[in-house]
Design a protein around this motif. Structure first.
Motif, mmCIF file in Angstrom:
data_model
loop_
_atom_site.group_PDB
_atom_site.id
_atom_site.type_symbol
_atom_site.label_atom_id
_atom_site.label_comp_id
_atom_site.label_asym_id
_atom_site.label_seq_id
_atom_site.Cartn_x
_atom_site.Cartn_y
_atom_site.Cartn_z
ATOM 1 N N PRO B 37 0.844 -1.194 0.000
ATOM 2 C CA PRO B 37 0.000 0.000 0.000
ATOM 3 C C PRO B 37 0.880 1.245 0.000
ATOM 4 O O PRO B 37 1.846 1.318 0.744
ATOM 5 N N GLY B 39 0.000 5.225 0.127
ATOM 6 C CA GLY B 39 -1.028 6.277 0.179
ATOM 7 C C GLY B 39 -2.394 5.686 -0.115
ATOM 8 O O GLY B 39 -2.797 4.689 0.474
ATOM 9 N N GLU B 40 -3.088 6.278 -1.084
ATOM 10 C CA GLU B 40 -4.441 5.823 -1.432
ATOM 11 C C GLU B 40 -4.403 4.648 -2.412
ATOM 12 O O GLU B 40 -5.454 4.149 -2.811
ATOM 13 N N PHE B 41 -3.210 4.256 -2.822
ATOM 14 C CA PHE B 41 -3.097 3.245 -3.871
ATOM 15 C C PHE B 41 -2.367 2.000 -3.371
ATOM 16 O O PHE B 41 -1.800 2.000 -2.284
ATOM 17 N N VAL B 42 -2.429 0.969 -4.218
ATOM 18 C CA VAL B 42 -1.706 -0.262 -3.914
ATOM 19 C C VAL B 42 -0.880 -0.604 -5.148
ATOM 20 O O VAL B 42 -1.401 -0.550 -6.271
ATOM 21 N N MET B 61 -3.161 -0.303 -8.275
ATOM 22 C CA MET B 61 -4.603 -0.446 -8.034
ATOM 23 C C MET B 61 -5.071 0.734 -7.193
ATOM 24 O O MET B 61 -4.304 1.233 -6.366
ATOM 25 N N SER B 63 -7.893 2.410 -4.357
ATOM 26 C CA SER B 63 -8.277 1.901 -3.036
ATOM 27 C C SER B 63 -9.468 0.945 -3.104
ATOM 28 O O SER B 63 -9.799 0.299 -2.121
ATOM 29 N N ARG B 64 -10.134 0.867 -4.265
ATOM 30 C CA ARG B 64 -11.246 -0.081 -4.418
ATOM 31 C C ARG B 64 -10.816 -1.364 -5.110
ATOM 32 O O ARG B 64 -11.648 -2.193 -5.458
ATOM 33 N N GLY B 65 -9.528 -1.482 -5.368
ATOM 34 C CA GLY B 65 -9.010 -2.714 -5.973
ATOM 35 C C GLY B 65 -9.067 -2.728 -7.492
ATOM 36 O O GLY B 65 -8.829 -3.763 -8.101
#
Lengths: 161, 121
Positions: B37, B39-42, B61, B63-65
Motif C-alpha cells: 500500500p 497512500g491511497e493506492f496499492v 490499483m 483503493s477499491r481494488g
C-alpha cells in the motif's frame, strides 16, 4: 463625585460595551464548544460505523475460510465470489468512515489482496482449471488480512473509549 | 496514460524507499507477486517465469481494488532486447527482489538469526 455626576452616562456606556463584549465572547465560546461536541459525536459515530463494517468483514472472512477448502467448485464458488464482493463493499465503507491514513493503507492492501484472489478464481473458472487453485494459500492470505483487520478494529475501539 | 519518465521516477522512488525499509510489501496468493500500500493506492510487482529470463510487471490499483491504467511497465527477458529495455528489465527485477525480501522479512530473519547465534557461546 463631581466627575461621576458629569460622566455617569459615559461610564454606563462603557460598562454596557464591556458586558456586550463579554456576552459575545461567551456566546462564541458556547458555539465553539457546541461545534466541537458535534465534531466529536460525528467522529465517534464514524468510528462506530467503521468498527461495524470491519466486524462484518471479519465474519465474512471466517465464512470464506470455511467454504474455500471444500473445493466443491460448482456448489460453493458462486457463493464464495459473492462473499468476496460483499467483503470488498464492507472494506470500502469502513475506509470511507474516517479511518486514519495508516489504517486506510492496510484496508487498501486487503482490498488488493482479495481482488487478486477473485481474479485467480475467475480466471480458473474461465479456463476450466479450477483444480489449479491453491485454496490453502488463499486461506493463509485472507486469514492474515483478517488478523490485520482485527488489529485495526481493536485500535479503533481503544481510541473510541 | 502516464509517461515513461513518470513511471521511471515512480519505480526509482519505490526502489529507494523499499531499500530503506519504508515500504511494507506483502506476500499475495500468487507466489511471485508482491503488493504494497502506498497512500491511497496499492502497487503490485509480479514476475512470471524464471529469475533469469522472466517477465516482470508493475501495476497500480486504486483503493477499491481496480487496476489503474492496466500494466504500467512490463519487460520480458534480459536478452535479445535493446539496451533501454534491458535496463528497465533489470530495474524491475531489482524492485521485485527487494519487494520479495521485504515481504518475506528476509533481512529481519537473518539479523535475528545472527543475534541468536551471537548469544550462543
Amino acid at each position: 463625585v463631581d466627575f461621576f455626576a458629569k460622566h455617569w452616562g459615559d461610564l454606563a456606556s462603557l460598562i454596557a460595551l464591556a458586558l456586550t463584549i463579554w456576552a459575545a465572547l461567551s456566546a462564541k465560546n458556547a458555539a465553539e464548544q457546541a461545534r466541537d461536541a458535534a465534531i466529536r459525536t460525528r467522529d465517534r459515530l464514524l468510528t462506530v460505523d467503521a468498527i461495524g463494517e470491519l466486524s462484518s468483514a471479519i465474519t465474512i472472512i471466517r465464512d470464506i475460510t470455511r467454504l474455500q477448502p471444500t473445493r466443491a467448485w460448482d456448489v460453493v464458488w458462486d457463493i464464495v465470489l459473492d462473499r468476496y464482493e460483499v467483503l470488498r463493499s464492507h472494506l470500502v465503507r469502513s475506509e470511507a468512515a474516517g479511518l486514519d491514513g495508516n489504517h486506510r493503507a492496510y484496508i487498501a492492501a486487503a482490498i488488493g489482496q482479495f481482488r487478486m484472489i477473485v481474479k485467480d478464481v475467475e480466471d480458473a473458472r474461465t479456463t476450466e482449471q479450477r483444480g489449479q487453485l491453491d485454496t490453502a494459500v488463499f486461506n493463509e492470505i485472507i486469514s492474515e488480512q483478517g488478523d490485520i483487520l482485527e488489529r485495526i478494529r481493536v485500535a479503533l475501539r481503544k481510541a473510541g473509549t | 496514460m502516464p509517461s515513461s519518465e513518470q513511471i521511471e521516477k515512480l519505480l526509482s522512488k519505490l526502489t529507494e524507499l523499499t531499500e530503506k525499509g519504508k515500504v511494507a510489501w506483502q506476500e499475495t496468493a500468487n507466489l511471485n507477486t508482491f503488493l504494497a500500500p502506498v497512500g491511497e493506492f496499492v502497487v503490485t510487482m509480479s514476475r512470471s517465469g524464471s529469475e533469469l529470463n522472466g517477465r516482470y510487471s508493475f501495476q497500480i490499483m486504486d483503493s477499491r481494488g481496480r487496476t489503474v491504467d492496466g500494466t504500467l511497465a512490463e519487460f520480458a527477458s534480459a536478452t535479445g532486447e535493446d539496451q533501454i529495455s534491458r535496463q528497465n528489465w533489470e530495474r524491475l527485477g531489482r524492485l521485485h527482489a527487494l519487494a520479495q525480501r521485504s515481504a518475506l522479512r528476509s533481512d529481519n530473519a537473518v539479523s535475528e538469526l545472527l543475534s541468536s547465534l551471537e548469544q550462543i557461546r
